[in-house]
Design an enzyme around this catalytic site. Structure first.
Site, short mmCIF file in Angstrom:
data_model
loop_
_atom_site.label_atom_id
_atom_site.label_comp_id
_atom_site.label_asym_id
_atom_site.label_seq_id
_atom_site.Cartn_x
_atom_site.Cartn_y
_atom_site.Cartn_z
CG HIS A 87 -1.94 -1.12 1.15
ND1 HIS A 87 -2.96 -1.17 0.24
CD2 HIS A 87 -2.02 -2.26 1.88
CE1 HIS A 87 -3.64 -2.28 0.42
NE2 HIS A 87 -3.09 -2.96 1.40
CB ILE A 94 0.29 6.00 2.37
CG1 ILE A 94 1.74 6.23 2.81
CG2 ILE A 94 -0.34 4.82 3.12
CD1 ILE A 94 1.87 6.91 4.16
CB CYS A 95 -3.02 3.16 -1.45
SG CYS A 95 -4.68 2.72 -1.96
CB ALA A 96 -4.14 3.88 4.13
#
Length: 130
Positions: A87, A94-96
């Site tokens: 992620h 950041i992919c969250a």
């Protein structure tokens, strides 16, 4: 002159950090600016694939923090590299969901760091999906 909402909130968060400290593995590197803080993140535990590694996390706060989520990235420079994680992009982004539809104004800079520390600790394989 009235302080902007983000300044009041960040001053409170900084006071808490100075008085209570931060959890293990989270070290403030730079909190001098009201708009940008940097923390060193170390993943704790002998079982982690990131054992012994350290990552710098940059938080950039807008005037609307904590209503709006800060911009959060792992630093990618000569000194620090973002973690190899499904992620985390190679540029540190950041992919969250916590930085999107699951953002809540009750979250703090330290709780963001804890979330990133936990995200890294739970990872079992160093690879990128995103």
């Amino acid at each position: 002159m009235a302080l902007r909402l983000s300044t009041k909130r960040l001053m409170k968060e900084l006071k808490d950090i100075q008085e209570k400290g931060t959890p293990a593995g989270i070290i403030p590197l730079s909190t001098e600016s009201v708009d940008e803080w940097v923390f060193l993140i170390c993943v704790l535990g002998d079982e982690t694939i990131y054992k012994g590694e350290q990552f710098a996390l940059r938080l950039i706060f807008s005037d609307r923090y904590p209503i709006d989520c800060p911009q959060v990235t792992f630093i990618a420079d000569d000194q620090y590299q973002p973690p190899l994680h499904p992620h985390v992009y190679s540029n540190g982004h950041i992919c969250a969901s916590i930085f999107g539809n699951e953002w809540s104004p009750v979250l703090t800079a330290v709780s963001i760091c804890i979330t990133m520390q936990s995200m890294l600790a739970s990872n079992k394989k160093k690879e990128r999906y995103v």
